[in-house]
Scaffold this motif. Structure first.
Motif, PDB file in Angstrom:
ATOM      1  N   LYS A 168       2.161   1.800  -3.466  1.00 27.49           N
ATOM      2  CA  LYS A 168       1.128   2.208  -4.442  1.00 27.49           C
ATOM      3  C   LYS A 168       0.594   3.619  -4.198  1.00 27.49           C
ATOM      4  O   LYS A 168      -0.111   4.149  -5.048  1.00 27.49           O
ATOM      5  N   GLN A 169       0.898   4.202  -3.018  1.00 32.37           N
ATOM      6  CA  GLN A 169       0.346   5.534  -2.695  1.00 32.37           C
ATOM      7  C   GLN A 169       0.762   6.576  -3.729  1.00 32.37           C
ATOM      8  O   GLN A 169       1.885   6.602  -4.169  1.00 32.37           O
TER       9      GLN A 169
ATOM     10  N   ARG B 190       0.846  -1.215   0.000  1.00 31.76           N
ATOM     11  CA  ARG B 190       0.000   0.000   0.000  1.00 31.76           C
ATOM     12  C   ARG B 190       0.871   1.251   0.000  1.00 31.76           C
ATOM     13  O   ARG B 190       0.557   2.227  -0.678  1.00 31.76           O
TER      14      ARG B 190
END
Ligand SMILES: Cc1cc2nc3c(=O)[nH]c(=O)nc-3n(C[C@H](O)[C@H](O)[C@H](O)COP(=O)(O)OP(=O)(O)OC[C@H]3O[C@@H](n4cnc5c(N)ncnc54)[C@H](O)[C@@H]3O)c2cc1C
Length: 305
Positions: free
Chosen positions: A304-305, A301
């Motif tokens: 992917k931010q 995560r």
């Protein structure tokens, strides 16, 4: 094929990691091949929720089915090579298995800790009948009995030390190998050192007890015998350590070193279960798998931010 996370191993650690990662909506694959420790367990009697116990093979099969039912891609192939293709911040790893190459941003190693069998004729026939691979699991059955531990390293001493608090006598059999490492490890634990004997002779076979039903002892190549009620095998394992060495991961002996989030010292690589050493039990493998799965989710995560 490219995934967010590839998990190597489909035992309690690998499947638990996969369940948490998949339920976080990531693209997850589990690759596994070869015997897991769990399949060798005749019966698991100490895992929460199974009032009558469950066989190791059944629990293993159920776990894999559970992963498949959740839509996790489960691939049966032996992983032979792992390498980093791209460094942080967007890591990419290559996993070669069964002639195919798979890539992922993050890897979870859940390969267990392969228990090597000594080259002693017929030893397989005695598994579950006095030959054990786990002192914590089976030591209880040898209260006030005599046991032997086959091995010539720190792992053998750890198992022997555990048994020394339960059994009447414990003899480490180095099976023709040097006893240097055993002596050195024993010298660090004075509380049990005096209770543990060492025999360096080569073992030729396991012998039956008087009833002919279970282990009764071992015989050596010189023709002499040692009477014991149980034989614990504790040979060093290279499985997890092999991968770790390929990836430059820090090790604690033969086990992969992680922090409390199951992160290794390599970015995006997590490790869980028996591969990390410590308590070699299903409950710990499940816990560490859950933590590793969630840690890998956090890692992805953030990327992917
Ligand atoms: C005889 C015996 C009795 C036991 N009894 C108990 C008990 O009563 N209670 C208890 O809690 N625990 C018991 N255990 C221990 C328990 O089985 C383990 O702690 C547990 O299975 C560890 O889970 P894991 O997922 O880390 O590893 P494992 O269960 O060993 O799974 C490892 C996975 O990695 C895969 N793998 C390994 N190398 C590769 C590769 N190169 N490529 C692809 N896949 C690979 C294997 O196929 C497998 O899927 C026992 C173990 C034994 C041997």
């Amino acid at each position: 094929m490219t995934y967010d996370i590839i998990i190597i191993g489909a035992g309690p650690a690998g499947v638990s990691a996969a369940l948490y990662a998949k339920r976080a909506n990531l693209n997850v694959a589990v690759i596994y091949s070869g015997e897991s420790q769990l399949e060798k367990a005749h019966k698991i009697d100490n895992y929460y929720g199974f009032s009558e116990g469950i066989t190791g093979p059944d629990l293993y099969k159920n776990g894999i089915e559970q992963a498949k039912n959740l839509g996790i891609e489960v691939i049966q192939a032996e992983v032979t090579h792992i390498e980093m293709l791209a460094p942080p911040p967007k890591t990419q790893y290559s996993v070669k298995a069964g002639g195919n190459e798979y890539t992922a941003t993050s890897l979870i190693l859940a390969t267990g800790n392969k228990k090597l069998r000594p080259n002693i004729a017929g030893i397989v026939d005695f598994e579950g009948k006095g030959v054990s691979y786990c002192a914590v699991c089976d030591g209880f059955f040898y209260r006030k009995k005599n046991v032997a531990v086959i091995g010539n390293g720190t792992f053998a001493v750890e198992e022997a030390s555990h048994l020394a608090h339960i059994a009447d006598s414990v003899t480490i059999l180095t099976d023709g190998k040097s006893d240097d490492e055993v002596k050195s490890a024993l010298s660090k634990d004075s509380s049990v050192a005096q209770k543990i004997k060492i025999d360096v002779r080569k073992v030729s076979k396991i012998i039956l007890n008087e009833e002919g039903s279970k282990v009764g002892g071992v015989s050596f190549e010189d023709g002499e015998t040692l009477t014991v009620d149980g034989v614990f095998v504790a040979l060093g394992s290279a499985g997890a350590a092999d991968f770790a060495k390929k990836l430059g991961l820090a090790l604690n002996g033969d086990s992969i070193a992680t922090n409390e989030k199951m992160a290794t010292n390599a970015p995006g690589i997590f490790s869980c279960g028996n591969a990390n050493g410590g308590l070699l039990q299903v409950c710990k493998a499940v816990y560490e798998g859950g933590v590793a799965g969630l840690s890998a989710v956090d890692y992805i995560r953030k990327i992917k931010q």
